[in-house]
Motif scaffolding. Structure first.
Motif, PDB file in Angstrom:
ATOM      1  N   SER A  15       3.539   4.548  -0.038  1.00 25.74           N
ATOM      2  CA  SER A  15       4.133   3.936  -1.215  1.00 25.74           C
ATOM      3  C   SER A  15       4.389   4.976  -2.319  1.00 25.74           C
ATOM      4  O   SER A  15       5.422   4.955  -2.990  1.00 25.74           O
ATOM      5  N   GLY A  16       3.447   5.926  -2.465  1.00 22.47           N
ATOM      6  CA  GLY A  16       3.633   6.981  -3.464  1.00 22.47           C
ATOM      7  C   GLY A  16       4.804   7.883  -3.142  1.00 22.47           C
ATOM      8  O   GLY A  16       5.615   8.223  -4.013  1.00 22.47           O
ATOM      9  N   VAL A  17       4.930   8.261  -1.874  1.00 21.05           N
ATOM     10  CA  VAL A  17       6.035   9.129  -1.461  1.00 21.05           C
ATOM     11  C   VAL A  17       7.362   8.379  -1.589  1.00 21.05           C
ATOM     12  O   VAL A  17       8.371   8.926  -2.040  1.00 21.05           O
ATOM     13  N   HIS A  18       7.326   7.119  -1.192  1.00 19.71           N
ATOM     14  CA  HIS A  18       8.494   6.249  -1.298  1.00 19.71           C
ATOM     15  C   HIS A  18       9.037   6.246  -2.741  1.00 19.71           C
ATOM     16  O   HIS A  18      10.221   6.462  -2.985  1.00 19.71           O
ATOM     17  N   PHE A  19       8.114   6.043  -3.674  1.00 15.80           N
ATOM     18  CA  PHE A  19       8.453   5.975  -5.082  1.00 15.80           C
ATOM     19  C   PHE A  19       9.095   7.285  -5.553  1.00 15.80           C
ATOM     20  O   PHE A  19      10.125   7.301  -6.227  1.00 15.80           O
TER      21      PHE A  19
END
Lengths: 212, 119
Positions: A15-19
């Motif tokens: 989710s962090g990388v996605h963001f």
């Protein structure tokens, strides 16, 4: 439009990388998966501009997975995202054909730089790793005796140091216990130590970062 | 409006949690910190409904930090973010409301957060 795959077993990390990617490339199409088999299936059926992959997903032998992926798609751009210390692994993985290697602890700007560098068809090496590379060239030899270990042995080494036994390591890497036993014996022999305690001391001596 | 504090030294982890919360709760302000010093500074400046703290921050002793926080803000709701930590019982005794495993799925993490907000 960029198509990007994020393979990592931690939801928070995906989710962090996605963001981060969405901030840099608002129209990127992002797929996520949480294990190696799933990653291979996705890569087999989809043409990705970039794959960002964790190398410590449970039940996944990442060396074999990467080899298999690069046979299927030799031109695929892969960025390895890992908790492992970059110094000891990056070179080996770069030799396998990945385009970049970055630690999960890296800051926002470094991760973003790694992604854009690789998307622009260049290799990404972190400033820290570049410095070590330069030091090795200047000193005219490998920086650490740990470099004599094969990729597989380097993968097993930290697991031994974490105190895992042969059976546990075999199940993590999905291979036979006797194979792990052989690798373990070879690691000790190559490094000239006779037990795990000596091995740990040696690794601590030759790595900058303390072993957990 | 609710206000949350997320503290941890990994940018990816902070933004992963932040994104998860923003998707679930419309009206929320999230502050982020990288170390214990920043946490105390932020707690001084704002009233938080929840603080999510990664206890493996560099040069931060979590037990000491939590003690300091609870001395001044005894009612603060704190969630600890940890992989495997032998101090879980200790943290609970100190007043920590809950724990999130870094490997947990988004739905589980949200469930934990919501449960604590509703107490």
């Amino acid at each position: 439009m960029k198509r990007i795959l994020i393979a990592d077993d931690h939801f928070i990390v995906r989710s962090g990388v996605h963001f981060l990617i969405k901030e840099a490339f608002w129209d990127a199409e992002i797929d996520e998966c949480s294990n190696g088999d799933h990653a291979y299936l996705k890569i087999d059926s989809t043409e990705y501009d970039l794959v960002i992959m964790d190398i410590s997903m449970p039940g996944t032998d990442s060396i074999n997975l990467l080899k298999k992926i690069l046979v299927r798609r030799p031109e695929l751009k892969i960025l390895i995202l890992t908790m492992s210390s970059e110094d000891s692994y990056a070179t080996k993985y770069m030799q396998l054909g990945v385009r970049g290697f970055i630690n999960k602890e890296a800051g926002e700007s470094d991760i973003r730089r790694a992604i854009t560098t690789i998307l622009n068809d260049k290799k990404y090496v972190s400033p820290r790793l570049r410095e070590i590379g330069v030091r090795e060239v200047n000193e005219g030899g490998p920086g650490s005796p740990l470099d004599v270990l094969s990729v597989r042995e380097q993968e097993i080494l930290p697991l031994i140091l974490e105190g895992k036994n042969v059976t546990e390591i075999a199940s993590i890497l999905s291979c036979h216990t006797s194979t792990v036993g052989t690798h373990k014996a070879r690691i000790l022999q190559k490094l000239g130590v006779s037990n795990v305690i000596e091995l740990k001391k040696m690794v601590q001596l030759f790595t900058n970062s303390p072993v957990q | 409006m609710q206000r949350f504090l997320i503290a941890g030294d990994h940018y990816i982890v902070r933004s992963g949690i932040s994104l998860l919360i923003k998707e679930a709760i419309l009206n929320v302000e999230i502050d982020e910190c990288r170390d214990g010093y920043c946490i105390q500074h932020k707690l001084n400046a704002y009233n938080y409904d929840l603080a999510i703290i990664d206890v493996s921050m560099p040069s931060t002793d979590p037990v000491n930090l939590l003690r300091k926080i609870f001395d001044r803000w005894p009612h603060l709701k704190i969630l600890i973010l940890a992989c495997k930590d032998t101090f879980i019982t200790k943290y609970q005794q100190m007043g920590v409301r809950g724990f999130i495993d870094k490997g947990a799925e988004g739905s589980d993490i949200l469930q934990t957060i919501m449960a604590i907000l509703n107490t």
